[in-house]
Design an enzyme around this catalytic site. Structure first.
Site, PDB file in Angstrom:
ATOM      1  CG  ASN A 261      -1.557   1.370   1.527  1.00 27.98           C
ATOM      2  OD1 ASN A 261      -1.729   1.899   0.436  1.00 27.98           O
ATOM      3  ND2 ASN A 261      -2.377   1.349   2.674  1.00 27.98           N
TER       4      ASN A 261
ATOM      5  CE  LYS B  18      -0.231   3.483   4.645  1.00 27.33           C
ATOM      6  NZ  LYS B  18      -0.071   3.581   6.122  1.00 27.33           N
TER       7      LYS B  18
ATOM      8  CG  HIS C 131      -5.850   2.203   4.813  1.00 31.97           C
ATOM      9  ND1 HIS C 131      -5.629   3.199   5.873  1.00 31.97           N
ATOM     10  CD2 HIS C 131      -4.960   1.310   4.699  1.00 31.97           C
ATOM     11  CE1 HIS C 131      -4.396   3.026   6.361  1.00 31.97           C
ATOM     12  NE2 HIS C 131      -3.876   1.759   5.744  1.00 31.97           N
TER      13      HIS C 131
ATOM     14  CD  GLU D 135      -3.952  -2.474   7.245  1.00 31.94           C
ATOM     15  OE1 GLU D 135      -2.806  -2.424   6.566  1.00 31.94           O
ATOM     16  OE2 GLU D 135      -4.690  -1.286   6.894  1.00 31.94           O
TER      17      GLU D 135
ATOM     18  N   GLY E 180       2.059   2.233  10.667  1.00 36.78           N
ATOM     19  CA  GLY E 180       3.125   3.131  10.455  1.00 36.78           C
ATOM     20  C   GLY E 180       4.041   3.505  11.788  1.00 36.78           C
TER      21      GLY E 180
ATOM     22  CB  SER F  19       4.793  -1.991  11.990  1.00 37.66           C
ATOM     23  OG  SER F  19       4.106  -0.573  12.139  1.00 37.66           O
TER      24      SER F  19
HETATM   25  P1  PGA Z   1       2.537   0.175   7.610  1.00 33.81           P
HETATM   26  O1  PGA Z   1       1.143   0.291   6.841  1.00 33.81           O
HETATM   27  O2  PGA Z   1       2.894  -1.327   7.175  1.00 33.81           O
HETATM   28  O3  PGA Z   1       3.165   1.405   7.252  1.00 33.81           O
HETATM   29  O4  PGA Z   1       2.081  -0.013   8.866  1.00 33.81           O
HETATM   30  C1  PGA Z   1       0.077  -0.549   6.694  1.00 33.81           C
HETATM   31  C2  PGA Z   1      -1.067   0.150   6.166  1.00 33.81           C
HETATM   32  O5  PGA Z   1      -1.655   0.880   6.521  1.00 33.81           O
HETATM   33  O6  PGA Z   1      -1.851  -0.650   5.225  1.00 33.81           O
END
Ligand code: PGA
Length: 275
Positions: free
Chosen positions: A13, A15, A99, A171, A177, A217
């Site tokens: 993803n 973003k 999301h 998630e 993040g 993460s």
């Molecule tokens: P991250 O994001 O791996 O940076 O924690 C995952 C997501 O938001 O899909």
């Protein structure tokens, strides 16, 4: 993972990251190290405007392209929206729906998420439906209830036939993040809870064919342990999907261990031992 009943999916993803030029550079870096990963479905969910160039860049590979959101409307006076039909035509196969960043920052409700899922399925896309509890909900110990509500709302109008194209990503909002990954036990337990919700609605057979991903993460160090849970069938990866080496390492972590077909050593007879 349970490869017998459902596919393993490793999805990035991106973003709000990467220009078209950066997308091209990423595709070259990834293709340079990539054998065709037959052991999993590899997906990159990129910004809308990058979809056509990403589709072109990965044309002869096994990497599928997805979007990060979709309109619940088909067409009309909805400034700024992009329809599922448009995504499909641009070459997207997947779309992330619901999301937590969209739920939190743009006020997406469970009801809207359900409509977007339906729009995606109607156009022939596979929705990657995100569900997960906030830190506050976790502390109040209402994680399971919250997830049940989210899953049921997202699938409100989804038939058992359409369910085959659905992917669910668990998630936890507090893990996204932040570098704080959920423990393997916790991620595995919620994955199993989600499957129970699916089983109650659709029956065991349909429920076991749905891939349930973990996101928050996930990285090249913790992926293998998370993927070892029976109800963690892949990952939705943010930060670690922006770097081709790191993303590839996660795809590698999903690779089944090689089957050892060397014949077992012949048992030694007792008289040989005495020689
Ligand atoms: P991250 O994001 O791996 O940076 O924690 C995952 C997501 O938001 O899909």
């Amino acid at each position: 993972m349970n490869r017998r009943y459902r596919k393993t999916v490793i999805a990035g993803n991106w973003k709000l990251h990467k220009t078209i030029a950066e997308t091209k550079a990423f595709s070259e870096a990834l293709k340079a190290k990539m054998e065709r990963p037959r052991w999993c479905e590899t997906v990159l969910c990129v910004p809308y405007v990058n979809i056509p160039s990403a589709v072109r860049a990965f044309r002869d590979t096994r990497v599928a392209i997805g979007a990060q959101d979709v309109s619940c409307e088909k067409e009309g006076p909805y400034t700024g929206e992009v329809s599922a039909e448009m995504l499909k035509e641009a070459g997207a196969k997947y779309v992330i729906v619901g999301h937590s960043e969209r739920r939190r920052r743009y006020g997406e409700t469970d009801l809207l998420v359900g409509r977007k899922v339906q729009a995606a399925l109607d156009a022939g896309l596979s929705p990657i439906i995100c569900v997960g509890e906030t830190l506050d909900e976790r502390e109040k110990e209402i994680t399971a209830e919250r997830i049940t509500v989210q899953v049921k709302a997202a699938l409100a109008d989804v038939s058992v036939t359409a369910l085959r194209r659905v992917i669910i990503a668990y998630e936890p909002v507090w893990a996204i993040g932040t570098g704080h990954t959920a423990s393997v036990e916790y991620a595995g337990e919620i994955g199993t809870h989600i499957r129970t919700v699916l089983r109650r609605k659709y029956g065991a057979r349909a429920a076991r064919s749905v891939s349930i991903l973990y996101g928050g993460s996930m990285n090249e160090e913790n992926a293998a342990a998370l993927l070892a849970c029976p109800d963690v069938d892949g990952g939705l990866i943010g930060v670690a999907s922006l770097d081709a080496d790191r993303f590839w390492a996660i795809v590698e972590a999903a690779r089944p261990a090689p089957v050892d077909d060397t014949p077992p050593p012949k048992p030694r007879l007792s008289h040989e031992e005495n020689e």
